[in-house]
Enzyme design. Sequence first.
Site, mmCIF file in Angstrom:
data_model
loop_
_atom_site.group_PDB
_atom_site.id
_atom_site.type_symbol
_atom_site.label_atom_id
_atom_site.label_comp_id
_atom_site.label_asym_id
_atom_site.label_seq_id
_atom_site.Cartn_x
_atom_site.Cartn_y
_atom_site.Cartn_z
ATOM 1 N N HIS A 157 0.928 -1.170 -0.024
ATOM 2 C CA HIS A 157 0.080 0.065 -0.012
ATOM 3 C C HIS A 157 0.748 1.249 -0.059
ATOM 4 O O HIS A 157 0.220 2.349 -0.252
ATOM 5 C CB HIS A 157 -0.863 -0.193 1.314
ATOM 6 C CG HIS A 157 -2.073 -1.014 1.204
ATOM 7 N ND1 HIS A 157 -3.239 -0.943 0.708
ATOM 8 C CD2 HIS A 157 -2.049 -2.392 1.618
ATOM 9 C CE1 HIS A 157 -3.832 -1.965 0.887
ATOM 10 N NE2 HIS A 157 -3.335 -2.827 1.189
ATOM 11 N N ASP A 364 3.610 9.281 -1.257
ATOM 12 C CA ASP A 364 2.308 8.557 -0.927
ATOM 13 C C ASP A 364 2.016 7.505 -1.619
ATOM 14 O O ASP A 364 2.204 7.517 -2.951
ATOM 15 C CB ASP A 364 1.232 9.361 -0.586
ATOM 16 C CG ASP A 364 0.258 9.159 0.642
ATOM 17 O OD1 ASP A 364 0.338 7.940 1.000
ATOM 18 O OD2 ASP A 364 -0.439 10.079 0.877
#
Length: 460
Positions: A157, A364
């Site tokens: 992730h 991110d």
Amino acid sequence: MSRLVVISNRVAAPSGSHSGAQGGLAVALQSALREHGGLWFGWSGEQTETFTGALHETQVDGVTYATVDLEEQDVEEYYEGYANRTLWPLFHYRTDIAEYERSFAGGYQRVNERFARTVAPLIRPGDAVWIQDYHLFPLGAELRKLGVENRIGFFLHIPWPPRRLLATLPGAKALAETMFAYDLVGFQADEWLQAFNEFALEDMGARMEGDMLHVGHRRVQACVFPIGIDAAEFVAMTQTTRARLTYRQMRDSAVGRDLIIGVDRLDYSKGLEERFQGYERFLEAHPEEQKEVFLLQIAPPSRGTVESYRRIRASLEGMAGRINGAHADYDWVPIRYVNRGYPRDVLAGMYRAAKIGLVTPLRDGMNLVAKEYVAAQNPDDPGVLILSRFAGAAEQLTEAVLINPHSADEMGDAIYTALRMPRDERIRRWRALMDVVEQKDVAWWSRAFTDALLTVEVAG
């Protein structure tokens, strides 16, 4: 149809409430588990004096949730140590604050071995196993050692760092080799996939055959599966009573001013200090805009036991106070800085009231706040998403105003551009963004990964 076994650091068993408090990952995995039937295994979040592997089990909607407690030393070394003080900063390009302690690495390996021994007896022939995130890189290899021959997939992730950065991690090659215990590895964005391929090819001597990477007798298919949100649910959430009340409260409290919103976990990867600097640069460059706009930054604390997180909290409190002290007037405060979290339906109302969504992480893996902001907008008068080029979401959301978050001038200019953007351009950009959010939603993500896992060619 194969049963699905999901394994993650923490397990999000449904509480029976549908208030929207659960995050996107929990919603996605629960949906996949309900579709296939199966098991979600991980840490309970609780501690025990001695690890026994005793399971806490509950069943909801045909899905079994099984958790184990960890010892205090496990939590300190595996979770707070290696996962969050070594891997998290390194994989977000922060080698300056990554801590390389041998005890951390030992605890990380120990917990992954314990997870493997505990969950292996629960895995049935024919089950497909889906392991989540950086806490559990070695878990697939540990399951293979115990004789588990099922299809095993892994999804990361967060970013996968460039090979020169990863090389600073002691044992980097051994960690990367554990990825070849999987049949399928998923990444959020093409940049992270390419970084993984480069390390495997250049530093591990892997070879590429078609879309398969080979190391020794093991091979893995690595692909991009960008995670999404439940777009339809989030749009509907903006029309709930609490969301509509929040929207009115935000508009009333703005007293005609434009709202800029940022919603981030308090973390150095989110670029919050840089965001405050960019907003301050906007105020300095456009004094006529003062009193016409304000920034609401919501930043719930996390990982308070880690020193780097305590430092960023103190820094942001100081910056907010300094900027407000320099620019505020008796009837206006430029920054509203809030250290608490809010339910998703409340956030939906806030997003809808905001003229600008400011999403500016330094790195991110994806960033679902960007997608939630888009989904919350009024189609007839949408706000503008300002998005960091270094978020995985930037590969998909190309009609956002993309910026370099390290440049205060660029961010200040983007804020001014967004405030002045004509309505027809805002609608055009939003429609393109919303098409992506709707088409590549969380159901698409979970279905794309599980379909790929169930069909991937496995090593004979």
